[in-house]
Design a protein around this motif. Sequence first.
Motif, short mmCIF file in Angstrom:
data_model
loop_
_atom_site.label_atom_id
_atom_site.label_comp_id
_atom_site.label_asym_id
_atom_site.label_seq_id
_atom_site.Cartn_x
_atom_site.Cartn_y
_atom_site.Cartn_z
N CYS A 265 0.84 -1.21 0.00
CA CYS A 265 0.00 0.00 0.00
C CYS A 265 0.86 1.25 0.00
CB CYS A 265 -0.95 0.00 1.20
SG CYS A 265 -2.23 -1.27 1.11
N GLU A 266 1.91 1.26 0.82
CA GLU A 266 2.82 2.42 0.87
C GLU A 266 3.49 2.63 -0.48
OE1 GLU A 266 5.60 1.91 4.09
OE2 GLU A 266 3.97 1.58 5.52
N PHE A 267 3.89 1.55 -1.14
CA PHE A 267 4.52 1.61 -2.45
C PHE A 267 3.58 2.27 -3.46
CE2 PHE A 267 5.12 -0.58 -6.60
CZ PHE A 267 6.40 -0.14 -6.90
N LEU A 268 2.33 1.85 -3.46
CA LEU A 268 1.36 2.43 -4.40
C LEU A 268 1.05 3.88 -4.07
CD1 LEU A 268 -1.09 -0.58 -4.64
CD2 LEU A 268 0.49 0.22 -6.41
N LEU A 269 0.84 4.17 -2.81
CA LEU A 269 0.49 5.53 -2.39
C LEU A 269 1.64 6.51 -2.54
CD1 LEU A 269 -1.52 4.47 0.73
CD2 LEU A 269 -2.48 5.63 -1.27
N GLY A 270 2.84 5.98 -2.56
CA GLY A 270 4.03 6.83 -2.68
C GLY A 270 4.41 7.13 -4.11
N GLY A 271 3.51 6.94 -5.07
CA GLY A 271 3.82 7.22 -6.47
C GLY A 271 4.80 6.21 -7.03
N ALA A 272 4.50 4.96 -6.85
CA ALA A 272 5.38 3.84 -7.21
C ALA A 272 6.03 4.01 -8.57
CB ALA A 272 4.57 2.56 -7.19
N GLN A 273 7.29 3.70 -8.61
CA GLN A 273 8.03 3.67 -9.87
C GLN A 273 8.01 2.24 -10.40
OE1 GLN A 273 9.80 6.17 -11.62
NE2 GLN A 273 8.64 7.54 -10.29
N VAL A 274 7.44 2.07 -11.57
CA VAL A 274 7.38 0.75 -12.20
C VAL A 274 7.90 0.90 -13.62
CG1 VAL A 274 5.89 -1.15 -12.93
CG2 VAL A 274 5.42 0.05 -10.79
N GLY A 275 8.97 0.22 -13.95
CA GLY A 275 9.54 0.31 -15.30
C GLY A 275 9.93 1.72 -15.67
N GLY A 276 10.39 2.48 -14.67
CA GLY A 276 10.81 3.85 -14.93
C GLY A 276 9.68 4.85 -15.05
N GLN A 277 8.45 4.40 -14.85
CA GLN A 277 7.30 5.30 -14.93
C GLN A 277 6.60 5.38 -13.58
OE1 GLN A 277 4.80 3.81 -18.06
NE2 GLN A 277 6.05 4.72 -19.66
N THR A 278 6.08 6.56 -13.30
CA THR A 278 5.31 6.75 -12.07
C THR A 278 3.86 6.36 -12.32
OG1 THR A 278 6.75 8.56 -11.40
CG2 THR A 278 4.59 8.45 -10.35
N LEU A 279 3.31 5.59 -11.44
CA LEU A 279 1.90 5.23 -11.55
C LEU A 279 1.04 6.47 -11.33
CD1 LEU A 279 1.77 1.92 -9.48
CD2 LEU A 279 1.73 2.15 -11.95
N CYS A 280 -0.22 6.38 -11.72
CA CYS A 280 -1.13 7.50 -11.47
C CYS A 280 -1.23 7.73 -9.96
CB CYS A 280 -2.51 7.22 -12.07
SG CYS A 280 -3.36 5.80 -11.39
N GLU A 281 -1.63 8.93 -9.62
CA GLU A 281 -1.73 9.29 -8.21
C GLU A 281 -2.84 8.50 -7.53
OE1 GLU A 281 -2.40 13.34 -5.69
OE2 GLU A 281 -1.44 13.48 -7.65
N ILE A 282 -2.51 7.84 -6.44
CA ILE A 282 -3.45 7.00 -5.72
C ILE A 282 -3.67 7.59 -4.33
CG2 ILE A 282 -3.82 4.70 -4.72
CD1 ILE A 282 -2.10 3.60 -7.01
N HIS A 283 -4.93 7.75 -3.95
CA HIS A 283 -5.25 8.33 -2.64
C HIS A 283 -5.87 7.33 -1.67
CE1 HIS A 283 -4.29 12.29 -4.11
NE2 HIS A 283 -5.04 12.06 -5.18
N SER A 284 -6.49 6.29 -2.21
CA SER A 284 -7.12 5.30 -1.34
C SER A 284 -7.06 3.93 -2.00
CB SER A 284 -8.57 5.68 -1.04
OG SER A 284 -9.33 5.70 -2.23
N ILE A 285 -7.25 2.91 -1.17
CA ILE A 285 -7.08 1.53 -1.60
C ILE A 285 -8.22 0.68 -1.06
CG2 ILE A 285 -5.60 -0.52 -1.28
CD1 ILE A 285 -3.20 1.37 -1.29
N LEU A 286 -8.65 -0.28 -1.87
CA LEU A 286 -9.55 -1.34 -1.42
C LEU A 286 -8.73 -2.62 -1.39
CD1 LEU A 286 -12.72 -0.64 -3.59
CD2 LEU A 286 -12.37 -0.08 -1.18
#
Length: 172
Positions: free
Chosen positions: A31-52
């Motif tokens: 969850c922290e990885f995703l919420l922290g703007g995870a770097q995947v393959g050199g790209q930042t994931l979209c901004e995530i504010h909440s998780i199910l």
Amino acid sequence: VCRFNFRGVGASGGSPTFSGDGEKRDVASACEFLLGGAQVGGQTLCEIHSILLIGYSYGSVITGAAVDEIPSVRGVCAISYPYSYCWALVAWKSSGYWNAFKNSQKPKLLVFGDEDNFSSRRVLEGAAGELAAPAEHQCFEQVDHFWRGGSLASMCARVVEWAEGVSRVPLQ
């Protein structure tokens, strides 16, 4: 969607803790990885504010216990919660894990089959009755713990319906 196996499962490294404590930390780390703007393959994931959180079998035990430990989690879905055998999966800490899940004030969905190999329909419906609001549950006919029986698509549709309601965002 972020999907992962717990430590020591499949190609995952490490070893299981047999208490669930390390696995709860793994969920929090994901969850922290995703919420922290995870770097995947050199790209930042979209901004995530909440998780199910959605967990299956042992994963439902762990995600259910972690739901209130991660503030950004909005709700949790437990698929085939191994209620009657939970004690063996988390080194006799099952009541604490179940209590964390059932007492959470966050939205919960419990789905199971009426022919579950590890917990009877009667036991699971009784457990569903213990869930603090907001909570929903659904039993699928002629389905076992492993979702053999042809209702996998129906179960997935039900989980998506719940997730859309909780997140108020249409899912694809």
